[in-house]
Design a protein around this motif. Structure first.
Motif, PDB file in Angstrom:
ATOM      1  N   ALA A 246      -8.021 -49.716 -36.554  1.00  9.89           N
ATOM      2  CA  ALA A 246      -6.870 -50.059 -37.402  1.00  9.89           C
ATOM      3  C   ALA A 246      -6.586 -48.999 -38.459  1.00  9.89           C
ATOM      4  N   GLY A 247      -7.337 -47.871 -38.424  1.00 10.02           N
ATOM      5  CA  GLY A 247      -7.237 -46.905 -39.513  1.00 10.02           C
ATOM      6  C   GLY A 247      -7.877 -47.431 -40.784  1.00 10.02           C
ATOM      7  N   CYS A 264      -7.092 -43.367 -36.556  1.00  8.02           N
ATOM      8  CA  CYS A 264      -7.159 -44.749 -36.061  1.00  8.02           C
ATOM      9  C   CYS A 264      -7.694 -44.806 -34.618  1.00  8.02           C
ATOM     10  N   GLU A 266      -7.719 -47.122 -32.161  1.00 12.02           N
ATOM     11  CA  GLU A 266      -6.917 -47.597 -31.017  1.00 12.02           C
ATOM     12  C   GLU A 266      -5.738 -46.671 -30.734  1.00 12.02           C
ATOM     13  N   ASP A 267      -5.211 -45.993 -31.775  1.00 11.60           N
ATOM     14  CA  ASP A 267      -4.155 -45.008 -31.514  1.00 11.60           C
ATOM     15  C   ASP A 267      -4.722 -43.831 -30.714  1.00 11.60           C
ATOM     16  N   ALA A 290      -8.362 -54.714 -34.215  1.00 18.50           N
ATOM     17  CA  ALA A 290      -7.571 -54.131 -35.297  1.00 18.50           C
ATOM     18  C   ALA A 290      -6.843 -55.238 -36.065  1.00 18.50           C
ATOM     19  N   GLY A 303      -2.819 -48.524 -38.646  1.00 14.77           N
ATOM     20  CA  GLY A 303      -2.707 -48.351 -37.192  1.00 14.77           C
ATOM     21  C   GLY A 303      -1.318 -48.670 -36.661  1.00 14.77           C
TER      22      GLY A 303
END
Lengths: 324, 324
Positions: A246-247, A264, A266-267, A290, A303
């Motif tokens: 999620a950053g 992040c 997931e990015d 996230a 994110g």
């Protein structure tokens, strides 16, 4: 494009990076909930806590409880951070649950080293020898070497790639003097000065000098360059990244200005998988983590893919309609 | 790295992209305030409004007032968007204040074309001939050709680069039949499917077929790839980008899920300038505009550099301390 790796290895640092900066205390049970969920996504490395002075970092006062509480999953390496001998001894007390790996650290900026550690470079080098002695006395191998501020520094400006190459050589030499073999060298964009161009220059210079050395990038997203810098690293063949779900550690609220976390996770997973680079991670499961992280901290996190969603649902629907 | 351009040209679309999606009506005076401030940053192109049906897009009901209200600045091209003849006629009514440029548009996804325009490709091609006739009757030149969904589509999946190349050829051919010369071809990542790799593949294929054709990228940041995709475009020699100050049009709030604007102008300016690519834009002045945009919409916007800040203050302080 030929240098894009076939797979990447992600060190998830969200639970450690993210929770320590939050103004509100996060309940221990919720930290454990996130770690347990992350361990089911396919991530192979999760940094769960810092063993630091609870007076300095109140958000990590429950580090021992967190480490005792998460569910161990085979194939996942759980790690912790420490900054001194006392923290290391606390981590050692959990050696059945944590992977205990030694780490060395030099600074590409003398000015930042002085501000951060109150040391000149010779003192920092000497401290690395002492660290190895401490690790070896405990039977712990040195796994990571790390160069802080490798891409620029608020107190020293731009950093010459050749200087980073020299420091990598010093780290390898220090380790070798004690019979240690460093698994990977991390290059840290500690103050978020990097652009894709400087990533390519510095990584390129280090790779030219040490072509067989595994490299890791530790990137911050303070100025929005995190994913672009990761892409530049991938194009240079970098296969290891620190990242945060999620950053975590960053926040789009003005009240948290300047607090921007690692790139992040997931990015980075989305980009990698879409480009044919295997991460081993289930993106949808990670997106759920996230969202859980946002729920736990109680405010938006930076994110993007957790809001925009992945592309799998479209591809699945398309292939179903084509085969019917 | 040799293909990085020396300069880039940015089409600022924030005032048009950003305000039309807001749930709350933005006062006309505040839209004008942002446009006037943007015109002082060094940006050379600002899209200020859409001439669309106010019942369909209530946020643009004041388009005529906005266009009448901003302060004209020499050297800055102010433009508007229209989607049909009625909108075009409204724009023509402001030809003293707006640059009126014709634009053609084909779709890389037949399925998306059907959903969005209720047309098959042959009908869309025919419509482009009619558009040119409409422009030529008004004495307006065709400046831009645009390919929508050039990098992927929710309803058709991945798009083959060769298909985009064919469409670029069709656009150039249609224009040439009427004696028009297209200034630049825009490639739109309409549904945010692009990664840096697909940007390189598609742009590479188009450049190989039409090496002298100026290209523009229209990128959305829905999945966090905006800046990385822009970097990939820069590496392929792309020198024109649509972008939106503060990432207007997007929002990190869950309530605005899926609404992600164009790539953020000031983040793109930061990256470009730090990599030695001239933008002509004063980053600090643009950051002030991004903060103004947040103030106007009343919620956080996705831009990063407006929170993290540029690096000029550090470089200035360093050079002062070195020369003293």
């Amino acid at each position: 494009m030929s240098d894009l790796p076939k797979s990447v290895y992600l060190n998830e640092e969200g639970p450690r990076e993210g929770f320590q900066i939050e103004a509100e205390t996060i309940p221990t049970a919720r930290k454990i909930e996130l770690i347990d969920r992350l361990a089911q996504t396919g991530l192979r490395h999760i940094q769960v806590a810092s063993f630091v002075n609870p007076r300095a970092v109140p958000g990590m006062a429950d580090a021992d409880m967190v480490v005792k509480g998460f569910r161990h999953v085979p194939g996942v390496e759980f790690t912790a951070l420490w900054l001194n001998q006392k923290g290391f001894q606390r981590a050692l007390g959990h050696s059945g649950r944590l992977a205990i790996n030694g780490s060395l650290n030099l600074y590409a900026s003398d000015a930042f080293l002085m501000r951060n550690q109150n040391r000149i470079p010779a003192q920092q080098r000497a401290a690395q020898h002492e660290l190895i002695a401490m690790y070896q006395a405990a039977g712990v191998r040195v796994k990571r070497g790390f160069i802080s501020a490798a891409f620029g520094c608020n107190f020293e400006g731009d950093i010459a790639p050749a200087h980073v190459v020299r420091l990598v050589g010093e780290l390898l030499h220090i380790a070798a003097e004690h019979g240690e073999t460093i698994d990977h060298i991390g290059l840290g964009d500690t103050m978020a000065w990097a652009t894709p161009r400087s990533i390519k220059r510095v990584v390129g210079a280090v790779r030219e000098a040490y072509p067989d050395q595994h490299l890791l990038l530790h990137l911050h997203d303070t100025r929005g360059m995190g994913i672009a810098n990761a892409f530049a690293g991938l194009e240079m063949g970098v296969r290891m990244f620190d990242s945060a779900v999620a950053g975590l550690g960053g926040c789009p609220f003005a009240g948290h200005q300047g607090a921007a976390g690692n790139v992040c996770t997931e990015d980075l997973v989305f980009m990698s998988e879409e480009m044919g680079i295997a991460t081993g991670v289930d993106l949808d499961a990670l997106i759920d983590c996230a969202r859980l992280a946002e729920d736990i901290v109680g405010h938006p996190l930076p994110g993007a893919v957790m809001r925009g969603g992945g592309l799998k649902k479209y591809r699945t629907a398309l292939s179903a309609s084509r085969s019917s």
